[in-house]
Design an enzyme around this catalytic site. Structure first.
Site, PDB file in Angstrom:
ATOM      1  N   CYS A 162      39.905  27.162  48.716  1.00  0.00           N
ATOM      2  CA  CYS A 162      40.497  25.850  48.492  1.00  0.00           C
ATOM      3  C   CYS A 162      40.034  24.869  49.580  1.00  0.00           C
ATOM      4  O   CYS A 162      38.846  24.598  49.683  1.00  0.00           O
ATOM      5  CB  CYS A 162      42.012  25.947  48.381  1.00  0.00           C
ATOM      6  SG  CYS A 162      42.770  24.468  47.653  1.00  0.00           S
ATOM      7  N   HIS A 169      42.195  29.279  43.779  1.00  0.00           N
ATOM      8  CA  HIS A 169      42.850  30.297  44.594  1.00  0.00           C
ATOM      9  C   HIS A 169      42.704  31.666  43.930  1.00  0.00           C
ATOM     10  O   HIS A 169      43.446  31.974  42.995  1.00  0.00           O
ATOM     11  CB  HIS A 169      44.339  29.983  44.751  1.00  0.00           C
ATOM     12  CG  HIS A 169      44.627  28.825  45.646  1.00  0.00           C
ATOM     13  ND1 HIS A 169      44.785  28.956  47.007  1.00  0.00           N
ATOM     14  CD2 HIS A 169      44.767  27.503  45.379  1.00  0.00           C
ATOM     15  CE1 HIS A 169      45.026  27.780  47.546  1.00  0.00           C
ATOM     16  NE2 HIS A 169      45.013  26.873  46.579  1.00  0.00           N
ATOM     17  N   GLU A 216      43.678  34.421  45.084  1.00  0.00           N
ATOM     18  CA  GLU A 216      44.900  35.185  45.350  1.00  0.00           C
ATOM     19  C   GLU A 216      46.035  34.802  44.409  1.00  0.00           C
ATOM     20  O   GLU A 216      47.054  35.500  44.347  1.00  0.00           O
ATOM     21  CB  GLU A 216      45.330  35.010  46.815  1.00  0.00           C
ATOM     22  CG  GLU A 216      45.990  33.685  47.158  1.00  0.00           C
ATOM     23  CD  GLU A 216      45.029  32.530  47.379  1.00  0.00           C
ATOM     24  OE1 GLU A 216      45.493  31.466  47.827  1.00  0.00           O
ATOM     25  OE2 GLU A 216      43.819  32.688  47.100  1.00  0.00           O
TER      26      GLU A 216
END
Length: 212
Positions: free
Chosen positions: A81, A193, A195
């Site tokens: 990001c 992202h 994750e």
């Protein structure tokens, strides 16, 4: 096991990144210690919020030097990001121009779209030969951002006969095309992202670990 340091400089969704990397098999340490960051197999630079604030946090822990030294030695780094955005020359947010880490030429500025921020799941256009997106080229990934690099200049003027291997650039679109990911030697980065991107994001992290 593969060792990864998630750079701890006071910004970023660091706990989610740590947990995601641990789930895909890495041994993870959250730290800003230069020796640990230098010795780890991989370094992750997370980032959320404003470009200027992230750069201030990075420089406060000498993160700029940590990244520079790793890349100079061919040691893998993954930006996420705003951790990707700061790899460019500069960011322009709310009229504030902030120098980045200047690993890539270009400017990060506001998306030109009817709705900003760009938030939610979206597809990407991955290039042939991508390692990060191997097996997940058609998946969706989770974005949340108002700014992005909308061009990528490094390698675009290299002749076809050049021995220089140009970066692999993945694109997405929100009001116009923007850089969604880059694979450039030891430096990789994603605007989205991983994750927060479920199974597809987990596979991308596994793919990155194979490069370490």
């Amino acid at each position: 096991m593969t060792s990864v340091v998630v750079l701890d400089y006071g910004f970023g969704n660091v706990r989610s990144a740590v947990r995601s990397l641990e789930r895909v098999g890495a041994t993870v340490e959250l730290t800003a210690d230069p020796r640990a960051a230098a010795e780890a197999d991989g370094l992750v630079v997370p980032g959320v919020g404003a470009f200027a604030a992230v750069m201030k946090g990075l420089t406060a822990v000498n993160g700029d030097q940590i990244v520079e030294r790793r890349l100079a030695g061919g040691r893998p780094v993954l930006g996420i990001c705003v951790g990707m955005q700061v790899m460019f020359d500069a960011g322009d947010e709310h009229g504030e121009h902030t120098d980045g880490l200047a690993q890539w030429p270009g400017l990060v500025d506001r998306l030109e779209a009817p709705i900003v921020p760009h938030m939610g799941w979206d597809t990407v256009e991955a290039p042939v030969g991508s390692v990060l997106f191997e097996g997940i080229e058609d998946e969706r990934f989770y974005f949340v951002h108002s700014y992005a690099a909308r061009s990528f200049l490094l390698g675009t003027d290299e002749p076809a006969s050049s021995r220089f291997k140009p970066p692999l650039v993945t694109w997405s679109e929100h009001g116009g095309r923007f850089v969604a990911a880059v694979e450039n030697g030891p430096l990789s980065a994603t605007q989205f992202h991983p994750e927060k991107s479920g199974d597809a994001g987990a596979q991308l992290l596994r793919n990155w670990l194979t490069t370490l």
